[in-house]
Design a protein around this motif. Structure first.
Motif, PDB file in Angstrom:
ATOM      1  N   LEU A   1      33.115  -8.222 -19.584  1.00 39.64           N
ATOM      2  CA  LEU A   1      34.041  -7.264 -18.998  1.00 39.64           C
ATOM      3  C   LEU A   1      34.910  -7.921 -17.929  1.00 39.64           C
ATOM      4  O   LEU A   1      35.865  -8.599 -18.237  1.00 39.64           O
ATOM      5  CB  LEU A   1      33.257  -6.075 -18.430  1.00 39.64           C
ATOM      6  CG  LEU A   1      32.338  -5.345 -19.429  1.00 39.64           C
ATOM      7  CD1 LEU A   1      31.501  -4.286 -18.718  1.00 39.64           C
ATOM      8  CD2 LEU A   1      33.151  -4.721 -20.543  1.00 39.64           C
ATOM      9  N   SER A   2      34.568  -7.736 -16.679  1.00 37.33           N
ATOM     10  CA  SER A   2      35.242  -8.336 -15.538  1.00 37.33           C
ATOM     11  C   SER A   2      34.324  -8.085 -14.343  1.00 37.33           C
ATOM     12  O   SER A   2      33.348  -7.325 -14.453  1.00 37.33           O
ATOM     13  CB  SER A   2      36.622  -7.711 -15.318  1.00 37.33           C
ATOM     14  OG  SER A   2      36.527  -6.476 -14.632  1.00 37.33           O
ATOM     15  N   PRO A   3      34.590  -8.674 -13.185  1.00 39.61           N
ATOM     16  CA  PRO A   3      33.715  -8.411 -12.042  1.00 39.61           C
ATOM     17  C   PRO A   3      33.716  -6.956 -11.577  1.00 39.61           C
ATOM     18  O   PRO A   3      32.738  -6.486 -10.999  1.00 39.61           O
ATOM     19  CB  PRO A   3      34.280  -9.332 -10.943  1.00 39.61           C
ATOM     20  CG  PRO A   3      35.046 -10.383 -11.667  1.00 39.61           C
ATOM     21  CD  PRO A   3      35.601  -9.708 -12.888  1.00 39.61           C
ATOM     22  N   VAL A   4      34.807  -6.226 -11.845  1.00 37.49           N
ATOM     23  CA  VAL A   4      34.996  -4.907 -11.243  1.00 37.49           C
ATOM     24  C   VAL A   4      33.907  -3.902 -11.623  1.00 37.49           C
ATOM     25  O   VAL A   4      33.343  -3.236 -10.749  1.00 37.49           O
ATOM     26  CB  VAL A   4      36.398  -4.368 -11.567  1.00 37.49           C
ATOM     27  CG1 VAL A   4      36.569  -2.953 -11.028  1.00 37.49           C
ATOM     28  CG2 VAL A   4      37.470  -5.283 -10.996  1.00 37.49           C
ATOM     29  N   PRO A   5      33.572  -3.714 -12.921  1.00 39.17           N
ATOM     30  CA  PRO A   5      32.632  -2.637 -13.256  1.00 39.17           C
ATOM     31  C   PRO A   5      31.168  -3.039 -13.239  1.00 39.17           C
ATOM     32  O   PRO A   5      30.313  -2.218 -13.567  1.00 39.17           O
ATOM     33  CB  PRO A   5      33.046  -2.276 -14.692  1.00 39.17           C
ATOM     34  CG  PRO A   5      33.493  -3.568 -15.267  1.00 39.17           C
ATOM     35  CD  PRO A   5      34.130  -4.333 -14.137  1.00 39.17           C
ATOM     36  N   MET A   6      30.842  -4.280 -12.844  1.00 36.16           N
ATOM     37  CA  MET A   6      29.483  -4.768 -13.056  1.00 36.16           C
ATOM     38  C   MET A   6      28.431  -4.017 -12.230  1.00 36.16           C
ATOM     39  O   MET A   6      27.298  -3.834 -12.677  1.00 36.16           O
ATOM     40  CB  MET A   6      29.397  -6.269 -12.769  1.00 36.16           C
ATOM     41  CG  MET A   6      30.142  -7.127 -13.785  1.00 36.16           C
ATOM     42  SD  MET A   6      29.689  -6.751 -15.506  1.00 36.16           S
ATOM     43  CE  MET A   6      27.957  -7.158 -15.501  1.00 36.16           C
ATOM     44  N   GLU A   7      28.797  -3.567 -11.059  1.00 35.97           N
ATOM     45  CA  GLU A   7      27.834  -2.801 -10.255  1.00 35.97           C
ATOM     46  C   GLU A   7      27.503  -1.473 -10.938  1.00 35.97           C
ATOM     47  O   GLU A   7      26.334  -1.059 -11.001  1.00 35.97           O
ATOM     48  CB  GLU A   7      28.394  -2.568  -8.852  1.00 35.97           C
ATOM     49  CG  GLU A   7      27.340  -2.179  -7.847  1.00 35.97           C
ATOM     50  CD  GLU A   7      27.814  -2.313  -6.404  1.00 35.97           C
ATOM     51  OE1 GLU A   7      27.137  -1.749  -5.533  1.00 35.97           O
ATOM     52  OE2 GLU A   7      28.855  -2.962  -6.166  1.00 35.97           O
ATOM     53  N   ALA A   8      28.526  -0.815 -11.486  1.00 34.42           N
ATOM     54  CA  ALA A   8      28.293   0.437 -12.215  1.00 34.42           C
ATOM     55  C   ALA A   8      27.517   0.180 -13.503  1.00 34.42           C
ATOM     56  O   ALA A   8      26.694   1.009 -13.915  1.00 34.42           O
ATOM     57  CB  ALA A   8      29.627   1.107 -12.523  1.00 34.42           C
ATOM     58  N   VAL A   9      27.768  -0.949 -14.144  1.00 27.78           N
ATOM     59  CA  VAL A   9      27.018  -1.317 -15.350  1.00 27.78           C
ATOM     60  C   VAL A   9      25.534  -1.451 -15.024  1.00 27.78           C
ATOM     61  O   VAL A   9      24.671  -0.964 -15.768  1.00 27.78           O
ATOM     62  CB  VAL A   9      27.578  -2.626 -15.943  1.00 27.78           C
ATOM     63  CG1 VAL A   9      26.607  -3.228 -16.966  1.00 27.78           C
ATOM     64  CG2 VAL A   9      28.933  -2.390 -16.601  1.00 27.78           C
ATOM     65  N   TRP A  10      25.210  -2.076 -13.907  1.00 30.50           N
ATOM     66  CA  TRP A  10      23.811  -2.242 -13.521  1.00 30.50           C
ATOM     67  C   TRP A  10      23.151  -0.889 -13.253  1.00 30.50           C
ATOM     68  O   TRP A  10      22.021  -0.643 -13.676  1.00 30.50           O
ATOM     69  CB  TRP A  10      23.701  -3.139 -12.296  1.00 30.50           C
ATOM     70  CG  TRP A  10      22.305  -3.251 -11.750  1.00 30.50           C
ATOM     71  CD1 TRP A  10      21.828  -2.718 -10.590  1.00 30.50           C
ATOM     72  CD2 TRP A  10      21.205  -3.919 -12.368  1.00 30.50           C
ATOM     73  NE1 TRP A  10      20.499  -3.012 -10.435  1.00 30.50           N
ATOM     74  CE2 TRP A  10      20.083  -3.752 -11.515  1.00 30.50           C
ATOM     75  CE3 TRP A  10      21.052  -4.639 -13.537  1.00 30.50           C
ATOM     76  CZ2 TRP A  10      18.835  -4.278 -11.799  1.00 30.50           C
ATOM     77  CZ3 TRP A  10      19.800  -5.176 -13.833  1.00 30.50           C
ATOM     78  CH2 TRP A  10      18.707  -4.992 -12.973  1.00 30.50           C
ATOM     79  N   ARG A  11      23.857  -0.011 -12.564  1.00 29.70           N
ATOM     80  CA  ARG A  11      23.283   1.308 -12.265  1.00 29.70           C
ATOM     81  C   ARG A  11      22.973   2.076 -13.557  1.00 29.70           C
ATOM     82  O   ARG A  11      21.918   2.704 -13.674  1.00 29.70           O
ATOM     83  CB  ARG A  11      24.235   2.119 -11.384  1.00 29.70           C
ATOM     84  CG  ARG A  11      24.344   1.610  -9.953  1.00 29.70           C
ATOM     85  CD  ARG A  11      24.975   2.662  -9.043  1.00 29.70           C
ATOM     86  NE  ARG A  11      26.330   2.996  -9.475  1.00 29.70           N
ATOM     87  CZ  ARG A  11      27.415   2.405  -9.004  1.00 29.70           C
ATOM     88  NH1 ARG A  11      27.317   1.441  -8.107  1.00 29.70           N
ATOM     89  NH2 ARG A  11      28.619   2.777  -9.444  1.00 29.70           N
ATOM     90  N   LYS A  12      23.880   2.019 -14.507  1.00 27.38           N
ATOM     91  CA  LYS A  12      23.647   2.718 -15.771  1.00 27.38           C
ATOM     92  C   LYS A  12      22.503   2.060 -16.549  1.00 27.38           C
ATOM     93  O   LYS A  12      21.677   2.754 -17.153  1.00 27.38           O
ATOM     94  CB  LYS A  12      24.925   2.715 -16.612  1.00 27.38           C
ATOM     95  CG  LYS A  12      24.792   3.500 -17.927  1.00 27.38           C
ATOM     96  CD  LYS A  12      26.131   3.616 -18.629  1.00 27.38           C
ATOM     97  CE  LYS A  12      26.009   4.272 -20.004  1.00 27.38           C
ATOM     98  NZ  LYS A  12      25.657   5.704 -19.916  1.00 27.38           N
TER      99      LYS A  12
END
Length: 250
Positions: free
Chosen positions: A190-201
């Protein structure tokens, strides 16, 4: 600041700086020195605003291409066609900040080795054109695969590419709308931007012990459980996290 607003601010700053250089006599006369100065100053402004790295070549090329296009005398329909083509490919990238990245064959081979014994299930949450899943289906015919892609152009390409792959499901949807609970491995490029939300999900939905694998991009504050170095020209790194068991309530 939203990415689109950063882009506008960088372009405006580039023009202000370029005209200031002209007024000071620092630039030679002519259109192209002005255009080159604007492009370089816009890149510098974008970097100062901490825009994503992929914005920088866009700022560098935007004004020179716009000026050059005026000399081509193209019919307006060509510009509309180019806009529609880019829209179909990139769709909401300006909002999600997830451009189109394609995973190569060595990456597919490395992922095939990470999949557990059959009947394993894998989800590609940035499916692109489906080329990765096509390769994985050939490497691991014992497994089941699913890919999601929101942009219409890449999704349609994947629909055609995967038409004869019965073990691959191909869906046009947002990556956060798809449930992740049924998969042994979820893959993200993806990109660095959504990775925190990806981890939460991932932590909220995936089974303990299943794998979240990210191509290149880290999760802020989360050290990967292991890293796979892919032997390709990109020096691709696959960062992998085992989903932990939920904490027992105190």
């Amino acid at each position: 600041m939203p990415p689109a607003l950063k882009a506008l601010a960088a372009q405006i700053a580039g023009w202000i700086a370029a005209f200031a250089l002209v007024r000071s006599g620092a630039l030679p006369a002519g259109l192209w020195p002005l255009v080159a100065a604007q492009a370089l100053c816009a890149v510098a402004a974008a970097a100062a605003l901490r825009s994503a790295r992929w914005w920088l070549p866009i700022h560098l090329a935007f004004t020179p291409l716009a000026v050059a296009a005026r000399t081509l005398n193209l019919a307006p329909g060509w510009y509309l066609a180019a806009f529609v083509g880019l829209l179909l490919i990139y769709w909401t990238s300006f909002r999600t900040q997830v451009p189109l990245y394609l995973s190569n064959r060595p990456t597919a081979e490395a992922l095939a080795g990470l999949l557990p014994e059959s009947p394993a299930r894998m989800l590609d949450i940035g499916g692109g054109t489906g080329s990765l899943l096509r390769r994985l289906a050939a490497l691991r015919p014992d497994c089941r695969f699913c890919g999601v892609e929101l942009a219409p152009g890449p999704w349609l390409a994947g629909k055609l590419l995967l038409a004869r792959q019965p073990q691959v499901e191909w869906r046009r949807t947002d990556l956060f709308s798809e449930p992740w609970a049924d998969y042994d491995l979820v893959y993200a490029f993806l990109s660095p931007v959504p990775m925190e939300a990806v981890w939460r999900k991932a932590v909220a939905e995936m089974r303990p012990g299943s794998l979240l694998v990210s191509n290149t991009f880290d999760i802020p504050g989360r050290k990967p459980d292991f890293v796979v170095e892919v032997a390709d020209r990109r020096a691709t790194r696959l960062l992998a996290w085992r989903i932990p068991a939920p904490r027992a309530p105190k």
